[in-house]
Design an enzyme around this catalytic site. Structure first.
Site, PDB file in Angstrom:
ATOM      1  CB  SER A  57      17.743 -16.549 -40.607  1.00 36.35           C
ATOM      2  OG  SER A  57      17.200 -17.611 -41.357  1.00 36.35           O
ATOM      3  CE  LYS A  87      14.829 -17.189 -44.592  1.00 34.29           C
ATOM      4  NZ  LYS A  87      15.706 -16.558 -43.646  1.00 34.29           N
TER       5      LYS A  87
END
Lengths: 422, 137
Positions: free
Chosen positions: B49, B86
């Site tokens: 991701s 993230k």
């Protein structure tokens, strides 16, 4: 001013640093061989789990409450301890590392620099939490004993949020009143019981005693403690920790040992550990104690309690593991007996000499080169314990340390570094 | 007569390196990559991701806990008991991925969430290393 900074149930907290899945769970850590509980995190403490309880006695309770159980992961604790101590050292120029998770600080000539010790304590706490994820308590006191008392208050008494300051006798009193006398640094259980008989139950009551009387009745140690509780600093730490006077490595076996070779393997393994510790502190062993015994509780085998220990004296003091191993093989013939169910064994270096002040012997047979052991230690340090062993340590791991609930080596093995989901 | 042999030695000394005076310590990757050693740990990326910012599955992440996260920083957090890497949007309490396949995650009050540190460097192993096994996800 002195300070004592120490971690809140260090081993249990260390387990949570790299494993976020157990941060909010009760965690306990077991001692060597997974025998007893040696650390209880605050969440587990609320369940009423006592320290030093044998694991097997409390196993079902732990399972019922979904308590996370871990073996002692010394590789991880050593790394986190070093980080924590390094962060603490930024806050004072005189630091004394007292144990794996405790550090004293002495603030000389800081009076004009720090006006709010509370604030300073919280700064230290925040920095350690942010940088290492270890929770600590900080206690300030005008003597080391009062710093230790303040630290106790910071962590254990209500109303303190991890920091307590004893900057005079007025600040000391409410804290000492709430402390039992055995919580005072240097007052053990046995001494505490004697003091109780005299009607001394709290730290405050001890502080009120005449120091001279205490010396007469007990010892100079108690006299110092009384003085320290009254703000007169008596204790100081050596600049450098004195090397240990004795080094022991012992263990008890999970299963009883009746075989000569197995007992030899176990003893040589202990001998290797002693050798490594000797080399680490630059000592040599002159006299080595080697012992083995059956269990005093083993009525099972209908055997009498057997214990034999022999002191072996080296002609020339040594730190070589192979020399220690040959000493063991010499005396084992006298220790071992057929039909004995051996339960415990160990090796202890009981008289040590300094490596630096060795008198060489012209006629002694040549000693093994220290380079061999140096290389041996380096290989094990680099590639992990047990990469290289003496052949006489055997390969059977029956007596080796049991660590059934060991967490990964997050900081010392590439294979075990934390996984981060992306 | 007893003869004690002593071997003659020719003193071959060679030439001193003209660069000897300029010798310094070799380059250390630790020094370059880790600014705050006490507050830094190394982790391994697991997942795809964050490929948009150049973090691929199996990459090593250098995570510095001593820094304070700003909007848009690549962070590591404890999100419901897992370490995640993230992009952080502090104003909207969002964890953003650097990949169109992964929608933003809103941090809700009931979530367990702690910022663990900032990813200051990432390292790709272009050839297999015997010490490290690749994450499989």
């Amino acid at each position: 001013m002195y300070a004592l900074v120490d971690a809140v149930s260090f081993y249990a907290s260390a387990e949570k640093v790299f494993d976020p899945s157990i941060r909010n769970k009760p965690v306990v850590v077991l001692t060597n061989n997974d025998g007893c509980i040696c650390a209880v995190c605050p969440i587990a403490r609320r369940l009423g789990i006592p320290k030093f309880k044998p694991y097997f006695q409390i196993k079902s309770f732990l399972e019922r409450h979904n308590v996370v159980v871990r073996s002692s992961n010394y590789e991880l604790y050593a790394n986190l301890s070093e980080r924590m101590m390094n962060v603490i050292s930024r806050y004072c120029d005189d630091q004394y590392v007292y144990s794996i998770d405790e550090s004293f600080l002495e603030f000389k000539h800081y009076d004009n620099l720090i006006d709010d010790w509370h604030k300073y304590g919280h700064e230290i706490r925040r920095a350690i939490w942010k940088e290492t994820r270890l929770p600590v308590g900080v206690g300030f006191g005008t003597t080391p004993t009062l710093a230790k008392a303040a630290n106790h208050a910071a962590k254990k008494l209500s109303g303190f949020n991890g920091v307590a300051v004893i900057n005079d006798n007025i600040a000391a009193l409410p804290i000492l009143k709430r402390m039992s006398v055995t919580d005072v640094w240097g007052i053990g259980n046995r001494l505490g019981k004697k003091l109780n008989l005299l009607g001394i139950d709290t730290a405050a009551q001890l502080a009120q005693q005449s120091a001279r009387n205490m010396k007469r009745q007990f010892s100079v140690v108690v006299e110092r403690t009384v003085n320290e509780l009254n703000g007169i600093a008596c204790l100081s730490w050596d600049e450098v920790k004195a090397p240990k006077q004795e080094i022991f490595s012992t263990c008890s076996f999970g299963q009883r040992i009746t075989d000569y070779n197995l007992l030899m393997f176990a003893l040589v393994t202990h001998g290797s550990i002693v050798g490594k510790k000797l080399r680490h502190q630059h000592s040599l062993v002159k006299r080595l104690l080697i012992f083995a015994s059956s269990s005093p509780h083993d009525s099972l085998h209908g055997n009498q309690y057997y214990k034999k220990s022999i002191v072996y004296e080296f002609p020339l003091a040594t730190d070589s593991s192979s020399k220690i191993a040959s000493a063991i093989s010499i005396v084992l013939k006298e220790i071992f007996q057929h039909g004995i169910y051996f339960y415990r064994c160990g090796v202890g270096a009981i008289s040590l000499e300094s490596q630096r002040y060795q008198q060489p012997d012209l006629f002694a047979p040549s000693q093994p080169s220290p380079l061999i052991m140096n290389c041996f230690d380096k290989i094990n340090q680099r590639y992990g314990q047990g990469t290289m062993t003496l052949a006489s340590e055997g390969k059977d791991e029956k007596w080796q340390m049991r660590r059934n609930f060991l967490s990964p080596q997050y900081t010392s093995s590439w294979r075990d570094i934390p996984k981060i989901n992306c | 007569m007893k003869v004690i042999p002593i071997f003659a030695e020719a003193g071959i000394s060679g030439f001193e390196s003209p660069a000897a005076e300029y010798k310094e310590l070799g380059l250390s990757l630790d020094q370059l990559l880790i600014r705050h050693p006490n507050a830094t740990f190394i982790g391994q990326a697991n997942g795809d991701s964050m490929e948009g910012v150049g973090i691929f599955n199996g990459d090593l992440l250098i995570v510095d806990r001593s820094l304070t996260a700003k909007n848009g920083d690549i962070i590591v957090a404890n999100y419901n008991g897992c370490f995640v890497c993230k992009l952080i949007d502090k104003t909207q309490a969002l964890l953003l991925s650097a990949s169109s396949k992964h929608p933003p995650v809103h941090i809700k009050p009931e979530d367990e969430f702690q910022l663990e540190g900032i990813v200051t460097r990432s390292i790709r192993l272009h050839q297999k290393s015997p010490e490290i096994t690749l994450c499989t996800h």
